[in-house]
Scaffold this motif. Structure first.
Motif, mmCIF file in Angstrom:
data_model
loop_
_atom_site.group_PDB
_atom_site.id
_atom_site.type_symbol
_atom_site.label_atom_id
_atom_site.label_comp_id
_atom_site.label_asym_id
_atom_site.label_seq_id
_atom_site.Cartn_x
_atom_site.Cartn_y
_atom_site.Cartn_z
ATOM 1 N N TYR A 1 8.772 1.736 -3.167
ATOM 2 C CA TYR A 1 9.172 0.906 -2.034
ATOM 3 C C TYR A 1 8.522 1.394 -0.737
ATOM 4 C CZ TYR A 1 12.709 -1.001 -5.198
ATOM 5 O OH TYR A 1 13.354 -1.606 -6.246
ATOM 6 N N ASP A 2 8.356 2.698 -0.631
ATOM 7 C CA ASP A 2 7.628 3.229 0.533
ATOM 8 C C ASP A 2 6.161 2.806 0.484
ATOM 9 O OD1 ASP A 2 9.901 4.526 1.537
ATOM 10 O OD2 ASP A 2 9.531 6.300 0.300
ATOM 11 N N ALA A 3 5.606 2.807 -0.733
ATOM 12 C CA ALA A 3 4.207 2.401 -0.895
ATOM 13 C C ALA A 3 4.007 0.937 -0.527
ATOM 14 C CB ALA A 3 3.752 2.654 -2.328
ATOM 15 N N SER B 1 6.677 -5.810 4.326
ATOM 16 C CA SER B 1 7.813 -5.488 5.188
ATOM 17 C C SER B 1 8.831 -4.637 4.450
ATOM 18 C CB SER B 1 8.445 -6.767 5.726
ATOM 19 O OG SER B 1 8.685 -7.696 4.689
ATOM 20 N N ARG C 1 5.321 -0.578 1.852
ATOM 21 C CA ARG C 1 5.171 -0.649 3.300
ATOM 22 C C ARG C 1 3.899 0.049 3.784
ATOM 23 N NH1 ARG C 1 10.763 0.389 2.779
ATOM 24 N NH2 ARG C 1 10.383 2.631 3.039
ATOM 25 N N THR C 2 3.655 1.248 3.271
ATOM 26 C CA THR C 2 2.574 2.061 3.821
ATOM 27 C C THR C 2 1.205 1.724 3.247
ATOM 28 O OG1 THR C 2 2.944 3.815 2.180
ATOM 29 C CG2 THR C 2 4.164 3.959 4.252
ATOM 30 N N GLN C 3 1.148 1.340 1.960
ATOM 31 C CA GLN C 3 -0.134 1.073 1.309
ATOM 32 C C GLN C 3 -0.446 -0.411 1.187
ATOM 33 O OE1 GLN C 3 -0.702 3.310 -2.347
ATOM 34 N NE2 GLN C 3 0.617 4.959 -1.634
ATOM 35 N N GLN D 1 -8.295 -4.941 -0.102
ATOM 36 C CA GLN D 1 -7.945 -3.694 0.575
ATOM 37 C C GLN D 1 -8.686 -2.503 0.004
ATOM 38 O OE1 GLN D 1 -3.648 -3.678 0.129
ATOM 39 N NE2 GLN D 1 -3.354 -4.303 2.252
ATOM 40 N N ASP E 1 1.252 -2.826 3.098
ATOM 41 C CA ASP E 1 1.587 -3.509 4.350
ATOM 42 C C ASP E 1 2.656 -4.575 4.180
ATOM 43 O OD1 ASP E 1 -0.297 -2.002 5.780
ATOM 44 O OD2 ASP E 1 -1.904 -3.395 5.233
#
Length: 297
Positions: free
Chosen positions: A149-151, A159, A153-155, A254, A157
């Motif tokens: 879930y962090d990925a 929300s 957002r961080t990888q 990306q 993009d």
């Protein structure tokens, strides 16, 4: 999507895996296949992430895991990501226990879910977090490292709001339904491209996730009380944003700066959003991606 603070979580179905103790076997090498396809998509070799060999015979076993702690109410699900997976499990199981037989003609049984950190042994072989969330048909389990879930957002993009997180669980639950229906076995998962069986499987799982979201607020906890509060437009946008963020075209753009549709295994951002929306608007009966023509995909 927000859980009713007073809802009672069941505590069943979801476990946290402990340390790896060995290599599980079986499952036809699904995890290895997933990594090979992901390697093709990203343009670099990830197959070294799978430890040891995978025996393509047998059913395989994996650790039983430990129950989640302090995941008792909807308030816990709203506050803690692991408890949120438990809440998603309860809602999905309540919905599909009726919807799968009635709408899909499937003899339904509940999957399991395993939360892990770093790496895990499964009925499909050993896997690491690099694989992302996945479903293993050999042991009928959903595997998830919540760091994904962090990925998002961080990888990717995305929300990454609560409904976006629940969408990930619901998508993997869709693969469980495909396993029960025989769609997994019938599909040619080695093929790639926008109209391939591999993409049709993924889009159908997105559609099943949308179907659940469309009916999720009617699901009940173990006491028969409402599990979830009404979905807001912002929450729905979060789920669609997550579906878009992990489209093949967006990931390729990306990572390599160019889009190669012939190598797609999960569908484009537009496809994933469209089929999620079809399920959300029209229910599970609208999710037969294998009957869709190339233009309809």
């Amino acid at each position: 999507m927000t859980f009713d603070d007073n809802a009672k979580l069941s505590g069943r179905g979801v476990r946290r895996s402990g340390r790896r103790t060995g290599l599980a076997v079986g499952g036809g090498g699904l995890v290895l296949v997933a990594i090979v396809l992901l390697s093709q998509l990203l343009g670099f070799d990830l197959t070294g992430l799978v430890g040891g060999g995978v025996d393509t015979g047998g059913s395989g076993t994996s650790q039983e895991g430990e129950p989640l702690e302090n995941c008792e109410t909807g308030a816990d699900a709203n506050a803690d990501v692991s408890c949120r997976v438990q809440g998603a499990y309860d809602s999905l199981d309540d919905y599909w226990s009726d919807a799968a037989p009635e709408l899909l003609g499937i003899s339904y049984s509940s999957p399991d879910a395993r939360l892990f950190t770093g790496s895990v042994d499964t009925g499909c072989g050993a896997a690491t977090s690099a694989v992302g969330p996945f479903y293993c048909p050999a042991d009928q389990r959903i595997y998830l490292d919540t760091a994904f879930y962090d990925a998002l957002r961080t990888q990717f993009d995305a929300s990454g709001g609560p409904l976006a997180q629940l969408y990930v669980v619901a998508h993997e639950w869709g693969h469980h339904l495909q396993n029960l229906s025989g769609a997994f076995e019938a599909a040619d998962r080695s093929d790639t491209g926008p109209t391939s069986d591999a993409v049709r499987l993924e889009l159908q799982a997105d559609c099943y996730a949308g179907a659940w979201v469309g009916s999720a607020t009617s699901t009940r906890d173990v006491n028969g009380d409402t599990l979830l509060e009404p979905i807001t437009e912002a929450q729905l946008s979060d789920a669609l944003n997550a579906a878009s963020a992990i489209g093949d075209d967006r990931i390729q753009q990306q990572t390599s700066g160019q889009v190669s549709p012939e190598s797609w295994t999960h569908g484009s951002s537009e496809q994933r959003q469209r089929w999620f929306t079809a399920g959300y608007s029209d229910g599970a009966a609208a999710c037969d991606t294998f009957a869709a023509s190339a233009n309809q995909l």
